[in-house]
Design a protein around this motif. Sequence first.
Motif, short mmCIF file in Angstrom:
data_model
loop_
_atom_site.label_atom_id
_atom_site.label_comp_id
_atom_site.label_asym_id
_atom_site.label_seq_id
_atom_site.Cartn_x
_atom_site.Cartn_y
_atom_site.Cartn_z
N GLU A 98 0.65 -1.02 0.11
CA GLU A 98 -0.23 -0.46 0.11
C GLU A 98 0.95 0.86 0.29
N ASP A 99 1.52 1.07 0.32
CA ASP A 99 3.25 2.90 0.62
C ASP A 99 3.86 3.21 -0.54
N ASN A 100 3.24 1.93 -1.48
CA ASN A 100 3.89 2.21 -2.87
C ASN A 100 3.53 2.59 -3.77
N ARG A 112 -8.42 -0.02 -12.42
CA ARG A 112 -7.18 -0.29 -11.24
C ARG A 112 -7.10 0.17 -10.41
N ARG A 113 -7.64 1.40 -10.52
CA ARG A 113 -7.33 2.43 -9.69
C ARG A 113 -5.83 2.95 -9.17
N PHE A 114 -4.87 1.80 -9.76
CA PHE A 114 -2.91 2.09 -9.57
C PHE A 114 -2.49 0.98 -10.00
N LEU A 115 -1.96 1.64 -10.87
CA LEU A 115 -0.55 0.93 -11.69
C LEU A 115 0.01 -0.81 -10.92
N ASN A 116 0.05 -0.71 -9.89
CA ASN A 116 0.70 -1.27 -9.16
C ASN A 116 0.43 -2.69 -8.33
#
Length: 116
Positions: A98-100, A112-116
Amino acid sequence: MVIEYAGTVIRSVLTDKREKYYDSKGIGCYMFRIDDFDVVDATMQGNAARFINHSCEPNCYSRVINVDGRKHIVIFALRKIYRGEELTYDYKFPIEDEDNKLHCNCGARRCRRFLN
């Protein structure tokens, strides 16, 4: 086939050092991993493929292909692409804690809201 992702092939162990150098000079970094050992650095000697953005619902995909014993990253169309339409592919970054997390702004309906 749409375009090859061109640039300088470097060893994976050099990517962090180069990224820090580019950041210190205010230069945007454009790298694409071929495999566990090699990366294409398109930052200084790349082509237009480095500007293709991520999308969670892309119109292209990337593949590493072997030509005469050399690996190349090639971008292929998933479907018909219309004149003026932005080219996109899924960057498929490794999942991070979650932090990265890197926020995604692709605007796709099923983002998906995030690339990773």
